[in-house]
Design an enzyme around this catalytic site. Structure first.
Site, PDB file in Angstrom:
ATOM      1  CD  GLU A   1      -1.781   2.336   1.483  1.00 45.15           C
ATOM      2  OE1 GLU A   1      -1.641   3.171   0.555  1.00 45.15           O
ATOM      3  OE2 GLU A   1      -1.649   2.612   2.674  1.00 45.15           O
TER       4      GLU A   1
ATOM      5  CB  CYS B   1      -1.979   6.604   2.377  1.00 47.67           C
ATOM      6  SG  CYS B   1      -2.886   5.372   3.310  1.00 47.67           S
TER       7      CYS B   1
END
Length: 518
Positions: free
Chosen positions: A289, A323
């Protein structure tokens, strides 16, 4: 019979009893500052001559503790221990493996405020952000424990098609030894999630935490030892990534790498893992990720007050160090000025200060991040109209004012590159269709939001906005385990849906077995 999964509730800090409990936990954690923490390799505690200080980003004169640092020799020792332990751990039943996660969840729940307090000091989170981090860690333990038991029972619930002459079954077996590299921004939740998913699936791991938040990772490992997890299942090896990161990624016995962090590091890991080392007998699996440049679209039919509130929450929660942070706002031209005014009014109400004192805005994580964000703010001053902030904030820490730029072109760097700080870029779109085009004009694809009351437009947004996690009429941060399986497209990673029903498949391999019937 397993109880159904239920998300861990967030603490209501408006309740005076909860506030008192949190203050007591903060004091207890603060009184523990200054210790030196060891590595864990198998059952062995190892203190090294080389240590890394953990600094309070909100008060840099305050050292939380000192973390021992692994070199290549110790990393190799940890690898051998993990390999040895895998031979026994893979034979432990899924129910027993899951039991360690259930026990850990119960203990973490009992000590929730203590874990959250360490997040306040080491990561610079305010109380609510820290509490949510700890709650998510508990959720991951509970969810993945149930998931492993479900996979073990797959032949009962979803058996392979049977033919008259054979008895067929499917088993999910572990991969081997994995390298787990969690980020500093969710140093408990993501660390716990990545690690627990790997070990409950029957793998053993080498856990290399992010340097700024290594002590919270140590406390998680200590908790797993307390609940009786066999030595060598988790080997804790903080250290310089330049010295041990590439070494372990390239190691022929590494079976998988589970990583959360920047695009640049994720791509480097993926490239290195793709090379076949001498005596390597498998293709390494990379679960990554890697961040995002997330955007929120608002059209003229939307509830503008709600949209402004959610833009501000998405952009400046935990100083934009997520994020999933909404660092781009894409506003339809006819309501642009109204929404910008509301965003500015809301942001001006924020106070900036020590997370310990529970200010809405705290510090960014360290000097490197501080310098990077300030450099992007200077770039932004050339690319858009500075509407708010644009400078440092006072305090003995890495404080930066929430910064907002308006009239930013979609090609601008602050609209294209991940800043990972309290910086919001706002742009105009002629209509909702152009807004979607602007949203998709990025190499990332993690989260996004679409604010509208028009059902046709919402349906079009659901089809056209290219991201792993799309939210309608709500903020683009705050994914819940089991509710919003989390992972992105394009340069946001491998779309490995953490907290979803297929996540453990990434840490297992399916073995099909058929036996002929006489």
């Amino acid at each position: 019979m397993l109880t159904p999964f239920v998300n861990e509730p967030f603490t209501n800090f408006q309740d005076e009893n909860n506030r008192k409990a949190m203050k007591l936990a903060l004091t207890k954690v603060k009184n523990s500052f200054g210790h030196t923490y060891p590595l864990y390799i198998g059952s062995e505690k190892i203190y090294t001559k080389t240590t890394t200080p953990s600094i309070n980003p909100g008060k840099v004169s305050e050292t939380i503790g000192y973390m021992s640092s692994a070199n290549r020799e110790l990393a190799e020792k940890a690898m051998q221990k993990a390999l040895d332990t895998f031979e026994t751990w893979k034979k432990v039943s899924p129910e027993e493996r899951a039991s360690y996660l259930f026990k850990a969840a119960n203990l973490m729940r009992e000590r929730k405020h203590e874990f959250s307090s360490l997040l306040v000091f080491e990561a610079g989170k305010n109380w609510a952000e820290a509490d949510a981090d700890t709650a998510e860690a508990i959720d991951f333990l509970e969810f993945y424990a149930r998931e492993m038991i479900r996979l073990d029972r797959i032949n009962e619930t979803l058996p392979p098609t049977q033919i008259p002459t054979e008895k067929s079954q499917l088993r999910y077996i572990p991969l081997g030894v994995g390298i787990v590299i969690p980020p500093w921004n969710f140093p408990l939740a993501i660390c716990v999630g990545m690690t627990s998913a790997a070990i409950v699936s029957g793998n053993t791991v080498l856990l290399k935490p992010a340097s700024p938040t290594s002590i919270i990772a140590y406390q998680f490992v200590s908790l797993m030892k307390e609940v009786g997890l066999p030595p060598g299942v988790i080997n804790f090896i903080p250290g310089n990534p330049n010295e041990i990161g590439d070494f372990l990624t390239a190691h022929p016995k590494t079976r998988f790498i589970s990583f959360t962090g920047s695009k640049q590091v994720g791509l480097h890991i993926n490239k290195l893992a793709a090379n076949t080392a001498k005596n390597q007998i498998w293709i390494k699996r990379v679960i990554a990720e890697m961040g995002g440049k997330d955007g929120i679209i608002v059209d003229e039919t939307a509830d503008l007050d709600q949209a402004a509130q959610q833009i501000v929450a998405s952009a400046f929660g935990f100083q934009g160090q997520k994020c999933s942070a909404g660092s781009r706002a894409i506003l339809v031209d006819s309501i642009y000025d109204q929404v910008v005014s509301k965003i500015l009014d809301l942001t001006k109400t924020f106070t900036i200060g020590l997370p310990e004192e529970n200010h809405p805005i705290g510090p960014v994580i360290d000097q490197k991040a501080y310098d990077k964000i300030l450099s992007y703010i200077e770039i932004g001053k050339q690319e858009g109209s500075l509407l708010l902030g644009g400078s440092t904030a006072s305090g003995d820490g890495f404080y930066i004012q929430p910064t907002i730029f308006g009239e930013v072109d979609q090609e601008a760097r602050i609209m294209q590159e991940e800043i990972f700080g309290p910086v919001l870029a706002i742009t105009r779109a002629t209509d909702w269709q152009e807004a979607i085009q602007i949203y998709n004009h990025t190499e990332y694809g993690l989260t996004g939001s679409f604010f509208s009351k028009d059902e046709h437009r919402i349906q079009q947004a659901q089809e056209q906005m290219h991201c792993g996690n799309l939210y309608i009429n709500r903020k683009c941060t705050g994914a819940l385990v089991g509710v919003h399986p989390f992972g992105g497209f394009n340069m946001s990673g491998t779309d490995s849906k953490a907290g979803g029903y297929d996540y453990l498949l990434l840490f297992t391999q399916a073995k099909s077995i058929s036996r002929q019937i006489s």
